[in-house]
Design a protein around this motif. Structure first.
Motif, short mmCIF file in Angstrom:
data_model
loop_
_atom_site.label_atom_id
_atom_site.label_comp_id
_atom_site.label_asym_id
_atom_site.label_seq_id
_atom_site.Cartn_x
_atom_site.Cartn_y
_atom_site.Cartn_z
N SER A 11 0.67 -1.09 -0.06
CA SER A 11 0.04 -0.03 0.45
C SER A 11 1.02 0.64 -0.27
N PRO A 41 -3.97 3.93 3.82
CA PRO A 41 -3.73 3.07 4.07
C PRO A 41 -4.35 1.80 3.84
N TRP A 42 -4.51 0.72 2.54
CA TRP A 42 -5.45 -0.16 2.99
C TRP A 42 -6.14 -0.76 3.82
N GLY A 43 -5.67 -0.46 5.20
CA GLY A 43 -6.09 -1.55 6.64
C GLY A 43 -7.28 -1.13 6.78
N THR A 75 -1.83 -7.51 4.85
CA THR A 75 -3.25 -6.72 4.59
C THR A 75 -3.70 -7.04 2.70
N SER A 183 2.08 -6.09 10.42
CA SER A 183 1.55 -4.91 9.39
C SER A 183 3.10 -4.40 8.52
N THR A 184 4.09 -4.73 7.41
CA THR A 184 4.98 -4.44 6.90
C THR A 184 5.60 -3.07 6.93
#
Ligand code: DGL
Length: 263
Positions: A11, A41-43, A75, A183-184
């Motif tokens: 992301s 964020p994609w989260g 994600t 999450s990275t």
């Protein structure tokens, strides 16, 4: 074929923590990296958005000639790994939260997993907990707000510290002696999390495992770059390239140049 790059996407800048592990393990491999920073964020986005975005970005990387795809985003794995594996013929290596190593590492029997909201609600997370979290207590908590700080290369502001304290302290209070970085992006917060959690807490991230898996798959398929190959790196962002260049260079600790992503 073997001198072609490996594609990595996230992301945003979180997947650079995976790139760092791949660079350390596989110094001869060239890497093409895509950060979808305009959409980070994609989260907190629906899984369907991530599926579509994952396919678009993978299509871009395939057009650049990559020989393997690394989803440098937990994600992103939850949202798009299945679709990518159904579409691509090249190897797809997908990072996921280290519930398995955490269950093996905990002595208290309590594991804290900090994840994005979408990851926490995903089938993939449910499956990880079902397969590896049965004999321990895994407290999985969404931690919104952290990704935005990493996207701005803020790893240590007072505001961020307060946010991280507020997420980590309750896990410790419930007996967690192991914390999974789900999450990275959070990998860049490891020093801060370690400082808050103290020396007795084990922190788990899965970037090195992804690098090992990539090495294995490339070797198996005869795709590894020759040892003497001179590795190159290319970076794209859907966000502002100048800002991304500043942030990525700060996070990697070396100057990189970033182009505008056109998909
Ligand atoms: N870095 C990604 C992950 O590993 C995505 C985080 C986000 O954009 O919310 O989950």
């Amino acid at each position: 074929m073997s001198s072609q790059p490996v594609g990595i996407f996230d992301s945003g800048v979180g997947g650079l923590s995976v790139l760092r592990d791949i660079r350390a393990a596989l110094p001869a491999e060239s890497i093409d990296y895509v950060a979808d920073s305009a959409n980070a964020p994609w989260g907190d986005k629906p899984a369907e958005f991530i599926r579509v975005r994952g396919l678009e970005i993978a299509g871009f990387l395939v057009a650049q000639g990559v020989k393997a795809m690394v989803i440098g985003s937990n994600t992103g794995t939850a949202g798009s790994a299945e679709a990518l594996r159904a579409t691509l013929t090249m190897p797809v290596i997908a990072i996921e939260p280290g519930i398995k190593p955490a269950a093996a590492a905990t002595r208290s029997g309590v594991v804290g997993a900090i994840v994005t909201t979408t990851m926490g609600a995903s089938d993939r997370m449910a499956s990880l907990l079902d397969r590896f979290g049965r004999n321990v207590r895994v407290i999985s908590v969404p931690v919104p707000g952290l990704v935005e700080h990493v996207e701005a290369a803020d790893l240590d502001s007072a505001e961020l510290r307060g946010l991280v304290e507020g997420y980590v302290r309750p896990l410790l209070d419930q007996g967690a002696d192991t914390i999974v970085l789900g999450s990275t992006h959070y990998v860049f917060l490891r020093p801060l999390i370690a400082e808050i959690a103290g020396d007795d807490v084990t922190i788990i991230d899965t970037g090195a495992a992804v690098a090992r898996q990539l090495a294995r798959v490339l070797a198996e398929r005869g795709l590894a770059a020759p040892h003497e190959a001179k590795a190159s790196e290319r970076f794209w962002t859907s966000g502002d390239p100048e800002e991304s260049q500043r942030v990525m260079s700060a996070l990697l600790g070396r100057k990189v140049s970033v182009k505008k992503l056109t998909v």
